[in-house]
Design an enzyme around this catalytic site. Structure first.
Site, PDB file in Angstrom:
ATOM      1  N   ARG A   1      -1.541   4.405   2.162  1.00  0.00           N
ATOM      2  CA  ARG A   1      -1.487   4.404   0.702  1.00  0.00           C
ATOM      3  C   ARG A   1      -1.183   5.816   0.202  1.00  0.00           C
ATOM      4  O   ARG A   1      -1.533   6.808   0.847  1.00  0.00           O
ATOM      5  CB  ARG A   1      -2.815   3.923   0.115  1.00  0.00           C
ATOM      6  CG  ARG A   1      -3.217   2.525   0.553  1.00  0.00           C
ATOM      7  CD  ARG A   1      -4.605   2.182   0.033  1.00  0.00           C
ATOM      8  NE  ARG A   1      -5.015   0.839   0.426  1.00  0.00           N
ATOM      9  CZ  ARG A   1      -5.699   0.540   1.521  1.00  0.00           C
ATOM     10  NH1 ARG A   1      -6.058   1.520   2.356  1.00  0.00           N
ATOM     11  NH2 ARG A   1      -6.031  -0.710   1.804  1.00  0.00           N
TER      12      ARG A   1
ATOM     13  N   LYS B   1      -9.988   2.930   1.709  1.00  0.00           N
ATOM     14  CA  LYS B   1     -10.874   2.309   0.733  1.00  0.00           C
ATOM     15  C   LYS B   1     -12.258   2.097   1.335  1.00  0.00           C
ATOM     16  O   LYS B   1     -12.390   1.762   2.506  1.00  0.00           O
ATOM     17  CB  LYS B   1     -10.293   0.976   0.274  1.00  0.00           C
ATOM     18  CG  LYS B   1      -9.064   1.111  -0.618  1.00  0.00           C
ATOM     19  CD  LYS B   1      -8.627  -0.241  -1.137  1.00  0.00           C
ATOM     20  CE  LYS B   1      -7.467  -0.106  -2.115  1.00  0.00           C
ATOM     21  NZ  LYS B   1      -7.033  -1.409  -2.660  1.00  0.00           N
TER      22      LYS B   1
ATOM     23  N   HIS C   1       4.126   2.643  -2.872  1.00  0.00           N
ATOM     24  CA  HIS C   1       3.624   1.359  -2.386  1.00  0.00           C
ATOM     25  C   HIS C   1       4.763   0.510  -1.839  1.00  0.00           C
ATOM     26  O   HIS C   1       4.558  -0.316  -0.940  1.00  0.00           O
ATOM     27  CB  HIS C   1       2.881   0.620  -3.501  1.00  0.00           C
ATOM     28  CG  HIS C   1       1.722  -0.183  -2.998  1.00  0.00           C
ATOM     29  ND1 HIS C   1       0.644   0.390  -2.343  1.00  0.00           N
ATOM     30  CD2 HIS C   1       1.470  -1.524  -3.021  1.00  0.00           C
ATOM     31  CE1 HIS C   1      -0.216  -0.546  -2.005  1.00  0.00           C
ATOM     32  NE2 HIS C   1       0.260  -1.721  -2.389  1.00  0.00           N
TER      33      HIS C   1
ATOM     34  N   ARG D   1       5.156   1.413   1.676  1.00  0.00           N
ATOM     35  CA  ARG D   1       4.074   0.771   2.445  1.00  0.00           C
ATOM     36  C   ARG D   1       4.436  -0.690   2.728  1.00  0.00           C
ATOM     37  O   ARG D   1       4.288  -1.174   3.851  1.00  0.00           O
ATOM     38  CB  ARG D   1       2.774   0.879   1.652  1.00  0.00           C
ATOM     39  CG  ARG D   1       1.558   0.175   2.271  1.00  0.00           C
ATOM     40  CD  ARG D   1       0.328   0.559   1.442  1.00  0.00           C
ATOM     41  NE  ARG D   1      -0.810  -0.324   1.626  1.00  0.00           N
ATOM     42  CZ  ARG D   1      -1.725  -0.197   2.577  1.00  0.00           C
ATOM     43  NH1 ARG D   1      -1.597   0.768   3.483  1.00  0.00           N
ATOM     44  NH2 ARG D   1      -2.756  -1.019   2.656  1.00  0.00           N
TER      45      ARG D   1
ATOM     46  N   HIS E   1      -6.325  -2.978   5.798  1.00  0.00           N
ATOM     47  CA  HIS E   1      -6.702  -4.152   5.009  1.00  0.00           C
ATOM     48  C   HIS E   1      -8.031  -4.704   5.511  1.00  0.00           C
ATOM     49  O   HIS E   1      -8.216  -4.887   6.715  1.00  0.00           O
ATOM     50  CB  HIS E   1      -5.638  -5.252   5.131  1.00  0.00           C
ATOM     51  CG  HIS E   1      -4.391  -4.974   4.369  1.00  0.00           C
ATOM     52  ND1 HIS E   1      -3.171  -5.551   4.674  1.00  0.00           N
ATOM     53  CD2 HIS E   1      -4.155  -4.173   3.296  1.00  0.00           C
ATOM     54  CE1 HIS E   1      -2.254  -5.117   3.832  1.00  0.00           C
ATOM     55  NE2 HIS E   1      -2.825  -4.281   2.992  1.00  0.00           N
TER      56      HIS E   1
ATOM     57  N   TYR F   1       2.863 -10.187   3.977  1.00  0.00           N
ATOM     58  CA  TYR F   1       4.085  -9.601   4.516  1.00  0.00           C
ATOM     59  C   TYR F   1       4.824 -10.553   5.448  1.00  0.00           C
ATOM     60  O   TYR F   1       6.027 -10.420   5.642  1.00  0.00           O
ATOM     61  CB  TYR F   1       3.762  -8.280   5.229  1.00  0.00           C
ATOM     62  CG  TYR F   1       3.182  -7.263   4.297  1.00  0.00           C
ATOM     63  CD1 TYR F   1       3.961  -6.684   3.306  1.00  0.00           C
ATOM     64  CD2 TYR F   1       1.841  -6.902   4.377  1.00  0.00           C
ATOM     65  CE1 TYR F   1       3.425  -5.763   2.424  1.00  0.00           C
ATOM     66  CE2 TYR F   1       1.296  -5.981   3.502  1.00  0.00           C
ATOM     67  CZ  TYR F   1       2.093  -5.422   2.528  1.00  0.00           C
ATOM     68  OH  TYR F   1       1.552  -4.519   1.658  1.00  0.00           O
TER      69      TYR F   1
END
Length: 298
Positions: A149, A173, A244, A247, A270, A279
């Site tokens: 990210r 995250k 993004h 990414r 993730h 994806y």
């Protein structure tokens, strides 16, 4: 109200590990809610499920996207649960509030040839050795090579890079740490930046930041976005995209190359495999488009 927001922001940062971007968005959502309460002559004590639904309905009526409604619901649910624990609310009015499912759309991605042309454009722009051009080359190379990210990129320190093994340590995250490999082109861009670029910009304010702005401070997300937009814009036929988008492109190209879905999930950081599975739909959609264009009986 500001004191409450400041305390909640601290909670989000220190105990929940929320990113600056998420915290800023949540606080903006709560300010909207507080303004809604003030317009009705109400205070925080008067917050009910009915009031929350009215606020969200007003948000939807103003044309907000479903993703905005989903985020606002998540923001208020996090806030009211915290407020109950802090004794600011007697009960949790948002406990039964349902988070609307955001409609998932297939992200725009570069074709592999477009991605290679974007990297070539960045490399060409850095040939004269301009420090900012060297930095911008590293930005696009690392984003595409690793799929990290943009906030993770800007948060990198020099010590987070293992140049010998071509690995980058990323704090993602929820303060979850992961290690992501990168290839030789990104390693070349990194070497050029560290030797010829960063040294020219570093100041006493730079600290250990890997990427620097023109004044020597840690690069911010906005500057990184600008670098990506300008680089991709140089590629004919490429969709307009920011970090993004790179990414998304990295993830799609990994899957198109046969990478295992769970490996891609780990690389991207993730928490849910369902997020990574988006994806696979992109890859299949691209294959279908090629088939329809090229096959005589499509």
């Amino acid at each position: 109200m500001q004191a409450i927001l400041d305390e909640f922001d601290e909670y989000l940062a220190l105990q929940c590990g929320r990113s600056v971007h998420t915290r800023r968005a949540y606080l903006g959502d709560l300010r909207s809610l507080f303004a809604f309460l003030a317009d009705r002559g109400s205070s925080l004590d008067a917050l009910t499920l009915s009031v929350l639904r009215s606020w969200l309905a007003a948000t939807a009526g103003a044309g907000a996207a479903r993703t905005t409604l989903a985020r606002r619901t998540s923001a208020v649910k996090a806030f009211t649960a915290w407020a109950v624990r802090r004794g600011l609310l007697a009960g949790d009015p948002a406990a039964r509030l349902q988070v609307p499912k955001a409609r998932r759309t297939l992200p725009a991605v570069l074709r592999q040839d477009q991605a290679l042309r974007a990297m070539a454009a960045a490399e060409s722009g850095a040939e004269q050795g301009d420090p900012l051009a060297l930095r911008d080359r590293l930005i696009v190379e690392l984003l595409y090579a690793t799929g990290i990210r943009v906030s993770e990129l800007c948060g990198l320190d020099v010590d987070d890079i293992d140049t010998g093994h071509r690995l980058v340590r990323v704090l993602g995250k929820g303060n979850k740490q992961r290690t992501v490999p990168f290839g030789q082109p990104a390693a070349d861009a990194l070497h050029a930046w560290l030797v010829d670029g960063r040294r020219a910009l570093v100041t006493a304010e730079s600290g250990h930041a890997l990427l620097l702005g023109a004044r020597g401070r840690r690069l911010d997300v906005r500057q990184a976005r600008t670098a990506v937009h300008q680089t991709v814009a140089a590629v004919d036929g490429a969709p307009d995209m920011g970090p993004h988008g790179l990414r998304h492109s990295a993830a799609t190209h990994l899957l198109e190359g046969g990478a295992d879905l769970r490996v891609v999930q780990e690389l991207l950081g993730h928490s849910s495999l369902a997020t990574t599975q988006l994806y696979t739909h992109v890859a299949v959609a691209r294959l279908r488009a090629v088939h329809e264009r090229a096959h005589p009986r499509a």
